[in-house]
Design a protein around this motif. Sequence first.
Motif, PDB file in Angstrom:
ATOM      1  N   ARG A 378      33.448  46.467  21.857  1.00 12.61           N
ATOM      2  CA  ARG A 378      33.632  45.290  21.005  1.00 12.61           C
ATOM      3  C   ARG A 378      32.369  44.897  20.246  1.00 12.61           C
ATOM      4  NH1 ARG A 378      37.309  40.975  24.483  1.00 12.61           N
ATOM      5  NH2 ARG A 378      39.168  42.291  24.678  1.00 12.61           N
ATOM      6  N   GLU A 379      31.254  45.597  20.522  1.00 12.26           N
ATOM      7  CA  GLU A 379      29.973  45.252  19.895  1.00 12.26           C
ATOM      8  C   GLU A 379      29.614  43.795  20.173  1.00 12.26           C
ATOM      9  OE1 GLU A 379      27.729  47.075  18.319  1.00 12.26           O
ATOM     10  OE2 GLU A 379      28.860  48.919  18.659  1.00 12.26           O
ATOM     11  N   ALA A 380      29.859  43.360  21.400  1.00 14.54           N
ATOM     12  CA  ALA A 380      29.564  41.986  21.804  1.00 14.54           C
ATOM     13  C   ALA A 380      28.867  42.018  23.151  1.00 14.54           C
ATOM     14  CB  ALA A 380      30.850  41.154  21.895  1.00 14.54           C
ATOM     15  N   PRO A 381      27.712  41.371  23.294  1.00 13.32           N
ATOM     16  CA  PRO A 381      26.998  41.399  24.578  1.00 13.32           C
ATOM     17  C   PRO A 381      27.604  40.427  25.573  1.00 13.32           C
ATOM     18  CG  PRO A 381      25.775  40.081  23.002  1.00 13.32           C
ATOM     19  CD  PRO A 381      26.964  40.636  22.254  1.00 13.32           C
ATOM     20  N   VAL A 382      27.411  40.708  26.853  1.00 15.64           N
ATOM     21  CA  VAL A 382      27.760  39.749  27.900  1.00 15.64           C
ATOM     22  C   VAL A 382      26.575  38.817  28.093  1.00 15.64           C
ATOM     23  CG1 VAL A 382      29.305  41.372  29.038  1.00 15.64           C
ATOM     24  CG2 VAL A 382      26.915  41.261  29.736  1.00 15.64           C
ATOM     25  N   ALA A 383      26.808  37.675  28.692  1.00 13.20           N
ATOM     26  CA  ALA A 383      25.740  36.703  28.905  1.00 13.20           C
ATOM     27  C   ALA A 383      24.675  37.279  29.826  1.00 13.20           C
ATOM     28  CB  ALA A 383      26.304  35.408  29.478  1.00 13.20           C
ATOM     29  N   ALA A 384      23.423  36.960  29.551  1.00 17.60           N
ATOM     30  CA  ALA A 384      22.317  37.532  30.315  1.00 17.60           C
ATOM     31  C   ALA A 384      22.320  37.060  31.763  1.00 17.60           C
ATOM     32  CB  ALA A 384      20.991  37.164  29.661  1.00 17.60           C
ATOM     33  N   GLY A 385      22.915  35.909  32.051  1.00 17.05           N
ATOM     34  CA  GLY A 385      22.897  35.371  33.403  1.00 17.05           C
ATOM     35  C   GLY A 385      24.126  35.689  34.212  1.00 17.05           C
ATOM     36  N   ASP A 386      24.939  36.674  33.777  1.00 14.29           N
ATOM     37  CA  ASP A 386      26.170  37.027  34.482  1.00 14.29           C
ATOM     38  C   ASP A 386      25.960  38.263  35.347  1.00 14.29           C
ATOM     39  OD1 ASP A 386      27.322  34.949  33.153  1.00 14.29           O
ATOM     40  OD2 ASP A 386      28.494  36.170  31.761  1.00 14.29           O
ATOM     41  N   VAL A 387      26.593  38.264  36.529  1.00 10.78           N
ATOM     42  CA  VAL A 387      26.602  39.420  37.409  1.00 10.78           C
ATOM     43  C   VAL A 387      28.046  39.714  37.758  1.00 10.78           C
ATOM     44  CG1 VAL A 387      26.264  37.981  39.477  1.00 10.78           C
ATOM     45  CG2 VAL A 387      25.668  40.415  39.536  1.00 10.78           C
ATOM     46  N   PHE A 388      28.415  40.990  37.837  1.00 15.42           N
ATOM     47  CA  PHE A 388      29.810  41.403  38.002  1.00 15.42           C
ATOM     48  C   PHE A 388      29.940  42.238  39.273  1.00 15.42           C
ATOM     49  CE2 PHE A 388      28.740  40.957  33.560  1.00 15.42           C
ATOM     50  CZ  PHE A 388      29.746  40.134  33.072  1.00 15.42           C
ATOM     51  N   ILE A 389      30.811  41.782  40.177  1.00 16.29           N
ATOM     52  CA  ILE A 389      30.990  42.455  41.462  1.00 16.29           C
ATOM     53  C   ILE A 389      32.482  42.542  41.751  1.00 16.29           C
ATOM     54  CG2 ILE A 389      30.406  42.469  43.907  1.00 16.29           C
ATOM     55  CD1 ILE A 389      28.119  40.519  43.228  1.00 16.29           C
ATOM     56  N   GLY A 390      33.006  43.745  41.937  1.00 14.32           N
ATOM     57  CA  GLY A 390      34.419  43.891  42.270  1.00 14.32           C
ATOM     58  C   GLY A 390      34.900  45.306  42.056  1.00 14.32           C
ATOM     59  N   GLU A 391      35.884  45.693  42.856  1.00 17.87           N
ATOM     60  CA  GLU A 391      36.532  46.995  42.713  1.00 17.87           C
ATOM     61  C   GLU A 391      37.783  46.835  41.863  1.00 17.87           C
ATOM     62  OE1 GLU A 391      38.772  50.403  45.466  1.00 17.87           O
ATOM     63  OE2 GLU A 391      37.760  48.686  46.394  1.00 17.87           O
ATOM     64  N   ILE A 392      38.061  47.806  41.013  1.00 17.38           N
ATOM     65  CA  ILE A 392      39.221  47.756  40.119  1.00 17.38           C
ATOM     66  C   ILE A 392      40.243  48.784  40.575  1.00 17.38           C
ATOM     67  CG2 ILE A 392      40.026  48.104  37.760  1.00 17.38           C
ATOM     68  CD1 ILE A 392      37.380  47.087  36.764  1.00 17.38           C
ATOM     69  N   GLY A 393      41.505  48.337  40.747  1.00 15.65           N
ATOM     70  CA  GLY A 393      42.595  49.220  41.121  1.00 15.65           C
ATOM     71  C   GLY A 393      43.304  49.779  39.904  1.00 15.65           C
ATOM     72  N   LEU A 394      44.259  50.682  40.158  1.00 17.63           N
ATOM     73  CA  LEU A 394      44.961  51.333  39.052  1.00 17.63           C
ATOM     74  C   LEU A 394      45.866  50.380  38.284  1.00 17.63           C
ATOM     75  CD1 LEU A 394      45.936  54.789  40.619  1.00 17.63           C
ATOM     76  CD2 LEU A 394      44.146  54.300  38.945  1.00 17.63           C
ATOM     77  N   SER A 395      46.299  49.309  38.913  1.00 12.79           N
ATOM     78  CA  SER A 395      47.119  48.328  38.200  1.00 12.79           C
ATOM     79  C   SER A 395      46.278  47.280  37.492  1.00 12.79           C
ATOM     80  CB  SER A 395      48.077  47.646  39.183  1.00 12.79           C
ATOM     81  OG  SER A 395      47.347  46.976  40.203  1.00 12.79           O
ATOM     82  N   GLY A 396      44.953  47.439  37.503  1.00 11.76           N
ATOM     83  CA  GLY A 396      44.070  46.517  36.815  1.00 11.76           C
ATOM     84  C   GLY A 396      43.613  45.352  37.647  1.00 11.76           C
ATOM     85  N   GLU A 397      44.019  45.290  38.920  1.00 14.43           N
ATOM     86  CA  GLU A 397      43.607  44.165  39.760  1.00 14.43           C
ATOM     87  C   GLU A 397      42.163  44.325  40.222  1.00 14.43           C
ATOM     88  OE1 GLU A 397      44.884  47.182  42.864  1.00 14.43           O
ATOM     89  OE2 GLU A 397      45.317  46.662  40.760  1.00 14.43           O
ATOM     90  N   VAL A 398      41.495  43.199  40.445  1.00 14.56           N
ATOM     91  CA  VAL A 398      40.121  43.186  40.948  1.00 14.56           C
ATOM     92  C   VAL A 398      40.172  42.934  42.447  1.00 14.56           C
ATOM     93  CG1 VAL A 398      37.853  42.103  40.785  1.00 14.56           C
ATOM     94  CG2 VAL A 398      39.259  42.356  38.732  1.00 14.56           C
ATOM     95  N   ARG A 399      39.686  43.875  43.219  1.00 15.70           N
ATOM     96  CA  ARG A 399      39.777  43.819  44.675  1.00 15.70           C
ATOM     97  C   ARG A 399      38.464  43.337  45.288  1.00 15.70           C
ATOM     98  NH1 ARG A 399      43.912  46.732  47.019  1.00 15.70           N
ATOM     99  NH2 ARG A 399      45.325  47.779  45.550  1.00 15.70           N
ATOM    100  N   PRO A 400      38.535  42.730  46.478  1.00 14.41           N
ATOM    101  CA  PRO A 400      37.301  42.264  47.148  1.00 14.41           C
ATOM    102  C   PRO A 400      36.459  43.427  47.651  1.00 14.41           C
ATOM    103  CG  PRO A 400      39.220  41.914  48.561  1.00 14.41           C
ATOM    104  CD  PRO A 400      39.750  42.356  47.230  1.00 14.41           C
ATOM    105  N   VAL A 401      35.181  43.146  47.860  1.00 16.26           N
ATOM    106  CA  VAL A 401      34.221  44.133  48.352  1.00 16.26           C
ATOM    107  C   VAL A 401      33.534  43.571  49.592  1.00 16.26           C
ATOM    108  CG1 VAL A 401      33.835  45.106  46.056  1.00 16.26           C
ATOM    109  CG2 VAL A 401      32.384  43.257  46.873  1.00 16.26           C
ATOM    110  N   PRO A 402      33.022  44.422  50.482  1.00 15.83           N
ATOM    111  CA  PRO A 402      32.373  43.922  51.692  1.00 15.83           C
ATOM    112  C   PRO A 402      31.010  43.301  51.398  1.00 15.83           C
ATOM    113  CG  PRO A 402      32.225  46.319  51.590  1.00 15.83           C
ATOM    114  CD  PRO A 402      33.118  45.887  50.460  1.00 15.83           C
ATOM    115  N   ARG A 403      30.606  42.395  52.288  1.00 12.90           N
ATOM    116  CA  ARG A 403      29.299  41.748  52.280  1.00 12.90           C
ATOM    117  C   ARG A 403      29.003  41.101  50.926  1.00 12.90           C
ATOM    118  NH1 ARG A 403      24.631  44.907  55.194  1.00 12.90           N
ATOM    119  NH2 ARG A 403      23.911  42.736  55.177  1.00 12.90           N
ATOM    120  N   LEU A 404      29.993  40.386  50.418  1.00  8.99           N
ATOM    121  CA  LEU A 404      29.832  39.745  49.116  1.00  8.99           C
ATOM    122  C   LEU A 404      28.803  38.627  49.174  1.00  8.99           C
ATOM    123  CD1 LEU A 404      30.779  39.522  46.188  1.00  8.99           C
ATOM    124  CD2 LEU A 404      32.605  37.990  46.964  1.00  8.99           C
ATOM    125  N   SER A 405      28.729  37.901  50.279  1.00  7.51           N
ATOM    126  CA  SER A 405      27.796  36.778  50.374  1.00  7.51           C
ATOM    127  C   SER A 405      26.346  37.237  50.240  1.00  7.51           C
ATOM    128  CB  SER A 405      27.994  36.033  51.696  1.00  7.51           C
ATOM    129  OG  SER A 405      27.805  36.915  52.792  1.00  7.51           O
TER     130      SER A 405
END
Length: 450
Positions: A378-405
């Motif tokens: 999209r030629e658009a940057p994400v915000a500098a203060g954002d962090v992205f954590i998550g697993e993506i499934g085949l149906s597009g869902e975002v799944r939890p990950v261990p030791r997130l805290s």
Amino acid sequence: MREKTVYVCQTCGYEAPKWLGRCPGCGAWNTLVEERRSARPEKERPASPAIARPVPLAAAARPPAERLRTGLEEFDRVLGGGLVPGSLVLLGGEPGIGKSTLASIAAARLAGAGRRVLYAGGEESEEQIRLRLARLGVKGADLYLLADGRLDALQEAVETLRPAAVIVDSVQTMRHPDLASAPGSVAQVREGTAFLLEVLKPRKVAALLIGHVTKEGTIAGPRVLEHLVDAVLYFEGERYQQYRVLRAVKNRFGPTNELGLFEMTESGLVPAEAPTKLFLRERTEAAIGAAVTATMEGSRPMLLEVQALLVPTLFPVPRRSATGFDLGRLNMLLAVLEKRAGLHLIGHDAYVNVVGGLRISEPAADLAVALAIASSFREAPVAAGDVFIGEIGLSGEVRPVPRLSARLAEAARLGFRRAFVPPAAGGLPEGLVPVEVRTVREALEAAFGR
């Protein structure tokens, strides 16, 4: 002594009485090499040791042996707290990566702590070893040098000095007294390691064996070599970069998912400072095609930057390339973004890179890779203060990950303001705003707007 000729596969160690074009053990072609072996007469063979008797578990319980701490925090961390007396540790890596430098510094630290250390080198003379140690500033009265590749000479030195640790540089240059084959052959490497095991383990002497790697990146010699030792460490990194990574792929006395980071300086290898933010130092804020994720390397969270570049192509089959990320998983994420998020990526070449030379093996970085790809598309940057954590499934869902805290706590400590996480992430550390996303489409809308 009687001699016999066998043909040994240099890949898997399979032995055959005659030459074969293809190895029956591993299927490799033209890997059988002729080796001559000397067999001792029966009267010259040493007497068999006494047969061990079974004992109850309660009687065999003893307090754990005190580990030999080298003082290199990152090295001791990967080992699980230091060298265990009587253990054999195999250190592998590409030529010139710094294996001998790391072993020399560890030997000097042990000698400086009052431990007697024997440095056995089969590749260099005593003068060459001394000059290399002097260049690194290594001194110590308890550090002894042995420039001899014969294993019987090493055994005699161990019996005389009774050291606490032995450095063997390298295991491919040592020669077994009963084998006529050349040093570095499969038989020499395998039997030499077994010889060291019999000599050092009963005397409670810790050993660090340096091993060369093949062009495929595995330690030279059959895989049985890795089964004989107690721990296998790989020293990785680019020769012309200042950072080195130490990984454990096998460890009988500690975790196998720990990672040690070192920095190559003029005075040698030193543990890297602030390793959790090491790979974000040169990050450009609001860069197109870049996103930050938090991965777990053993017990330590690491924040890494993932970069993506999409380029239109005229070829019917677009190119996919990944450095530090699994190529199969990249193809899966591109398909999910095409099908579930409506991004038309079929006409674009896709390149993904993990900054710093590290390799991400866990799926927790899926969301960051997807956002980096969308940012480049999209030629658009994400915000500098954002962090992205998550697993993506085949149906597009975002799944939890261990030791997130633990990941989020490290992100908050480094100044990140928003965390894109799966639903029901729980309490977040102070100063970090949660953005719960159920699907990758929701994540794109929250990051870029509708």
